[in-house]
Design a protein around this motif. Structure first.
Motif, PDB file in Angstrom:
ATOM      1  N   TYR A 159       0.861  -1.210   0.086  1.00 29.88           N
ATOM      2  CA  TYR A 159      -0.062   0.095   0.062  1.00 29.88           C
ATOM      3  C   TYR A 159       0.853   1.140  -0.131  1.00 29.88           C
ATOM      4  O   TYR A 159       2.018   1.352   0.688  1.00 29.88           O
ATOM      5  CB  TYR A 159      -0.973   0.086   1.022  1.00 29.88           C
ATOM      6  CG  TYR A 159      -1.981  -0.959   1.230  1.00 29.88           C
ATOM      7  CD1 TYR A 159      -3.294  -0.694   0.371  1.00 29.88           C
ATOM      8  CD2 TYR A 159      -1.939  -2.076   1.915  1.00 29.88           C
ATOM      9  CE1 TYR A 159      -4.218  -1.492   0.343  1.00 29.88           C
ATOM     10  CE2 TYR A 159      -2.932  -3.173   1.930  1.00 29.88           C
ATOM     11  CZ  TYR A 159      -4.151  -2.836   1.103  1.00 29.88           C
ATOM     12  OH  TYR A 159      -5.354  -3.733   0.871  1.00 29.88           O
ATOM     13  N   LYS A 176       0.256  -5.667   1.099  1.00 28.69           N
ATOM     14  CA  LYS A 176      -1.297  -5.889   0.695  1.00 28.69           C
ATOM     15  C   LYS A 176      -1.215  -7.324   0.313  1.00 28.69           C
ATOM     16  O   LYS A 176      -0.762  -7.983  -0.631  1.00 28.69           O
ATOM     17  CB  LYS A 176      -1.305  -5.097  -0.743  1.00 28.69           C
ATOM     18  CG  LYS A 176      -2.531  -5.374  -1.203  1.00 28.69           C
ATOM     19  CD  LYS A 176      -2.870  -4.550  -2.684  1.00 28.69           C
ATOM     20  CE  LYS A 176      -2.917  -3.109  -2.496  1.00 28.69           C
ATOM     21  NZ  LYS A 176      -3.203  -2.580  -3.768  1.00 28.69           N
ATOM     22  N   SER A 191      -6.614  -7.428   4.688  1.00 24.99           N
ATOM     23  CA  SER A 191      -5.566  -7.248   3.504  1.00 24.99           C
ATOM     24  C   SER A 191      -4.082  -6.648   4.001  1.00 24.99           C
ATOM     25  O   SER A 191      -3.186  -6.652   3.235  1.00 24.99           O
ATOM     26  CB  SER A 191      -6.254  -6.754   2.448  1.00 24.99           C
ATOM     27  OG  SER A 191      -6.282  -5.399   2.544  1.00 24.99           O
ATOM     28  N   PHE A 192      -4.287  -6.284   5.116  1.00 27.69           N
ATOM     29  CA  PHE A 192      -2.955  -5.431   5.579  1.00 27.69           C
ATOM     30  C   PHE A 192      -2.205  -6.386   6.416  1.00 27.69           C
ATOM     31  O   PHE A 192      -2.490  -7.165   7.338  1.00 27.69           O
ATOM     32  CB  PHE A 192      -3.366  -4.396   6.444  1.00 27.69           C
ATOM     33  CG  PHE A 192      -3.780  -3.076   5.789  1.00 27.69           C
ATOM     34  CD1 PHE A 192      -4.784  -3.027   4.896  1.00 27.69           C
ATOM     35  CD2 PHE A 192      -2.848  -2.053   6.092  1.00 27.69           C
ATOM     36  CE1 PHE A 192      -5.079  -1.775   4.443  1.00 27.69           C
ATOM     37  CE2 PHE A 192      -2.888  -0.722   5.516  1.00 27.69           C
ATOM     38  CZ  PHE A 192      -4.111  -0.552   4.719  1.00 27.69           C
TER      39      PHE A 192
END
Length: 981
Positions: free
Chosen positions: A236, A376, A354-355
């Motif tokens: 990200y 990600k 998703s982190f």
């Protein structure tokens, strides 16, 4: 004396450098003393205090912080500090199997197995052993058929010869060792070890690791032996993560009531300004901004008190989020706290699935600040976008502008996945995304993808140094082929044993130093005090040089320093005895001093060069404690020469200029060793007989005892030092342990007191499974439990069979190579073959005598007489004693021959000359021998059990070396020389 100004300048400069190097110890000691006073016995508070001081200037004038000073203080070895010493071996057999795609060809696998057996027996190059064995078994088969494939077509052609394949495998093996070294180093750095020491053992597939202060064996085993996992992840951008970070900060502020006073910001929040503006104010570009500690900010902004959001000023001068994959900067000491925040249940619930947060593998250049990345995770199973198996090769390279870069090559399948990932990352021309290269859950690099990469060949550029691109290329290849690293040797020392070693080592050091100072002052009067001044300066130089070079001080190292101080007296004694000879001839004090220095110099240079040669050999062929001994020996010899010869000469000249009365003895000592005319040569056959009887007795006891008692260094095994709460009977303990070890060989001996036992076993030593160490330790604990006594395992050592065989061959090589060098040196220096032969025969004579005493006294003395690495160090040092004594006599013979104007003498003239040389140097021989002997005796008594066997070898070696130089090496020149001109 010429060059006095330069010598003074060098002495002052060296003194300043040494004082500066040693000053860091005093600075850190003061900080740690303050920490103990603050903590009042609370170790957690003490550690927190030291952590808080890590970036605080503590060094006056220079303003160095505590962490910098800590890195500059003297490094203590494991035997003084406690910790683990580990030898890792990279499995080249499994690497070769993997390169051959795990072929099931019977001949191929048989060649591999045979090569491993030969390596275990002492072979050196696994790749050569394998290729040679394969060619024997399958002479008409090409190795390229097994190793050449589409992925490595550029390095290895399908029609490559066996020699080409061997070259390819050797390069891959070297690369695998380099990759493993980098991976293990990064893991140790992440483990938090203070001042770890790692080195590749040249010429082998092994890596040596020292971790001071580490005691958790199981954790270290998992850390070092785990498989490397290379991954590629999308990341990200900073602007995508900021809102989540802000939410986490607010959540923590509302749930945390008492937050520790920790902060890394410059300013507190200012009313009326945006949160981003406040962040911009406290943001740095990588500096550890721990200037203020604001408790209120820690309560209102728990996360942002520790984590700086990367920002910059836009065109309008307003703060804006810095583009890129870095989402936070955190000081090294605060990373654990940030991790704990991310693990809190209320925070986990607001972080998207998703982190994944990951840290950079190392701090930013010149700082103690780590970068935080938001990985990600788009796959339902949480797997990375691409794994290390997709890499076929990676190379350090240069771009068109000559800047370092990394070129990465994908396999066919990997190239297809890579094309898709890079297309997604570069789709938005105004917002290019990055891909993180991750190894062991640490981000090594996160390059921005500029364009889709369709052919699987990628260039990774950035502000890299050559070393960084080489490391990154190795990292990229780390996941390509498995080359497991196994622990084949380890040594664990408990902290209490380390404290005892420090106490014993310092006590023996101080007492030995006092013995020398008192002896020199009493025997040589005022001249002795000049020698003592030179000794004190010498000690300052030795310690200062050791610290400035980053050398590790071990217990054998302390023994080496003590020995060097004893040997440094030798130069002074040589000079003073020659001065006394000149004074006896009626010369003035000034002339006698000048002549004494002049005539003593050849002997001083020859004797010190021989010891220096042996010190270099010890360092080259030894490891661990032997290298520690050799390091201090070599540094000490050079420093001693400078102090004993040059500085003492300057002091004498200063005293002469002041018309001071300089005396070289007193009524009791000035006439010692005068008018001695001992017939050494005439009695040489008696000495030959005495030596022969001792050696024959040694041979008899050798067979009676079933050979020499080899330590685990030379035969492999595990050794444990166990402390009991009461005295224990060794045979009773051995009987209690036998069932747990399935009646395999066990040795139980006292290690000093009767409540301290040394337990040695070969149980499961050849077992390479990761759980073997635990099996043996569980068996030991089960057996010890049956004794009914309370115990603690103070230290343990493991030496695998391969290391043991290597150490044996290295020991033989070191001794033989030493003899060869001594032979060559004597011939070159004295230009007579019989002198060289006499010296070498004396060396072998000394080795045989020491071994004979070891076999005769084995089991008689109350301490271990095992043959190990430290024994080889002792043997080589004994050889140096003999050479030192012998060359002094040879120098006197050469001097007298020069006076006669003849190249050599024969018959009775030669006998008379050699007797004269031996008697005229007898005072120096006896005084030096006694000085070193008493120094060693002090170390033997007070130095502790761990080096008692080593010092005993030096003690008897000192006696044998003196006897040999007087009665064997020099007289034997007569029997080897010509009888007639």
């Amino acid at each position: 004396m010429q060059g006095k100004g330069f010598i003074k300048f060098m002495a002052i400069l060296l003194g300043i450098v040494c004082v500066y190097s040693l000053s860091f110890n005093f600075v850190t000691s003061k900080v740690e003393k303050d920490a103990k006073a603050y903590a009042k016995g609370d170790l957690t508070k003490e550690k927190a205090y030291l952590d808080s001081m890590s970036t605080v200037p503590v060094y006056p004038i220079f303003g160095f912080d505590y962490q910098f000073c800590k890195g500059k203080e003297i490094n203590l070895g494991l035997d003084l500090k406690g910790g683990m010493n580990v030898t890792m071996e990279i499995s080249l057999g499994e690497l070769v199997k993997s390169l051959a795609n795990h072929t099931d060809d019977a001949n191929f696998n048989k060649a591999l197995a045979t090569a491993q057996t030969q390596l275990n027996a002492g072979g050196k190059d696994f790749i050569s052993l394998f290729v040679n064995e394969f060619e024997k078994i399958s002479p008409n088969v090409k190795l390229a058929d097994y190793f050449s494939n589409q992925d490595n077509a550029q390095q290895l052609k399908a029609n490559a010869s066996n020699a080409d394949v061997k070259n390819y495998l050797s390069k891959e093996a070297t690369s695998a060792i380099d990759r493993s070294f980098i991976i293990i180093r990064s893991r140790i750095d992440g483990f938090g070890v203070v001042s770890p020491n790692m080195q590749k053992q040249e010429g082998t597939n092994r890596i040596l690791i020292e971790m001071p202060g580490v005691q958790d064996k199981e954790r270290v085993h998992k850390l070092l032996q785990g498989s490397a996992e290379l991954q590629f992840w999308q990341v990200y951008q900073n602007e995508e993560v900021y809102s989540i970070m802000e939410n986490i900060n607010k959540t923590l502020a509302s749930t945390l009531k008492d937050t520790a006073t920790v902060t890394t910001v410059k300013d507190t929040a200012v009313k009326g300004k945006s949160a981003l503006a406040n962040l911009a104010k406290k943001s740095t570009t990588g500096k550890d901004s721990s200037d203020l500690k604001t408790k209120e900010l820690s309560k209102s902004n728990p996360l942002f008190a520790l984590l700086n959001i990367p920002t910059y000023q836009d065109e309008k001068g307003q703060p804006a989020l810095r583009p890129g994959p870095t989402v936070g900067w955190v000081a090294q000491k605060d990373t654990a706290k940030v991790n704990s925040y991310f693990r809190r249940p209320e925070v986990v619930s607001i972080i998207p699935q998703s982190f994944k947060f990951m840290w950079s593998v190392r701090p930013m250049d010149g700082t103690k600040v780590f970068e935080l990345y938001a990985i990600k995770s788009v796959s339902p199973d949480g797997k990375p976008d691409l794994g290390g198996e997709a890499i076929s090769d990676a190379r350090h390279d240069y771009d068109q502008k000559g800047k370092p870069e990394v070129t990465m090559y994908m396999t066919g399948e990997g190239a297809q996945k890579w094309k898709k990932i890079t297309a997604e990352a570069s789709a938005d021309a105004n917002n290019k995304k990055s891909i993180a290269i991750v190894l062991d859950n640490a981000v090594y690099s996160a390059p921005t993808v500029q364009n889709e990469i369709p052919n699987g060949i990628s260039s990774i550029t950035g502000n890299f140094t050559v070393n960084e691109t080489q490391d990154l290329a190795n990292i990229l290849k780390a996941g390509k082929l498995p080359a497991p690293a196994r622990i084949v040797g380890e040594f664990v020392v408990g902290p209490s044993l380390g404290e005892a070693a420090i106490h014993n080592g310092l006590l023996s050091f101080v007492l030995a130093f006092i013995v020398i100072l008192v002896f020199m002052a009493l025997y040589y009067n005022k001249a002795g005090w000049v020698a003592n001044l030179a000794l004190v300066i010498n000690l300052l130089f030795i310690m200062g040089i050791l610290v400035s070079l980053g050398a590790v001080l071990t217990l054998p190292g302390i023994a080496g320093i003590i020995l060097v101080i004893g040997l440094s007296v030798d130069a002074n004694i040589l000079i003073f005895e020659r001065v006394r000879e000149e004074l006896a001839h009626g010369k003035s004090t000034a002339v006698a001093i000048k002549e004494g220095f002049k005539h003593a110099m050849p002997s001083i240079i020859d004797s010190n060069v021989t010891v220096l040669i042996l010190g270099v050999i010890l360092y080259a062929f030894g490891s661990g404690p032997v290298q520690g001994f050799a390091t201090t020996l070599c540094i000490g010899i050079l420093s001693s020469l400078f102090c004993a010869v040059l500085i003492s000469r300057l002091v004498f000249e200063g005293l002469l200029n002041k018309n001071a009365n300089i005396t070289f003895g007193n009524k009791a000592t000035i006439h010692a060793f005068k008018n001695i005319a001992f017939n050494f040569v005439g009695r040489r056959k008696i000495y030959y007989t005495i030596s022969s009887i001792i050696i024959i007795l040694g041979i008899i006891f050798y067979f009676k005892n079933g050979g020499l008692r080899l330590g685990i260094d030379f035969k492999g095994g595990r050794t444990y030092i166990v402390h009991f709460d009461k005295g224990m009977d060794t045979e009773d303990v051995k009987a209690k342990l036998a069932p747990s070890f399935q009646n395999e060989e066990i040795q139980v001996k006292t290690a000093g007191a009767d409540n301290e036992l040394k337990i040695t076993t070969t149980y499961h030593i050849a077992d390479q499974n990761a759980g073997a160490d635990k099996i043996v330790e569980d068996a030991l604990k089960a057996g010890l439990a049956t004794t009914g006594a309370k115990y603690t395992i103070e230290s343990n050592q493991k030496v695998g069979p391969i290391i043991a065989s290597d150490l044996v061959s290295s020991a033989y090589t070191a001794i033989l190579f030493s003899c060869l060098l001594m032979f060559v040196y004597i011939i070159v220096r004295f230009k007579k073959v019989n002198y060289g032969l006499g010296a070498v025969i004396a060396l072998f004579h000394d080795v045989l005598l020491v071994l004979s005493f070891y076999t005769i006294l084995d089991g008689v003395l109350p301490f271990s007489l095992e043959i190990g690495q430290d024994f080889i160090a002792a043997i080589l040092t004994v050889m140096s004693y003999t050479m030192t004594e012998t060359v002094v006599v040879f120098d006197r013979i050469r001097e007298k021959l020069a006076e006669t104007g003849k190249d050599d003498l024969y018959g009775e003239e030669r006998n008379t000359l050699i007797n004269f040389a031996l008697n005229s140097t007898l005072s120096r021989t006896i005084l030096t021998s006694l000085t070193v002997f008493f120094v060693l005796l002090v170390v033997f008594i007070f130095g502790g059990e761990s080096i008692r066997g080593f010092i005993f070898a030096l003690l008897i070696g000192r006696v044998i070396g003196t006897y040999s130089s007087l009665c064997i090496s020099t007289p034997i020149v007569i029997d080897l020389g010509k009888k007639h001109a």
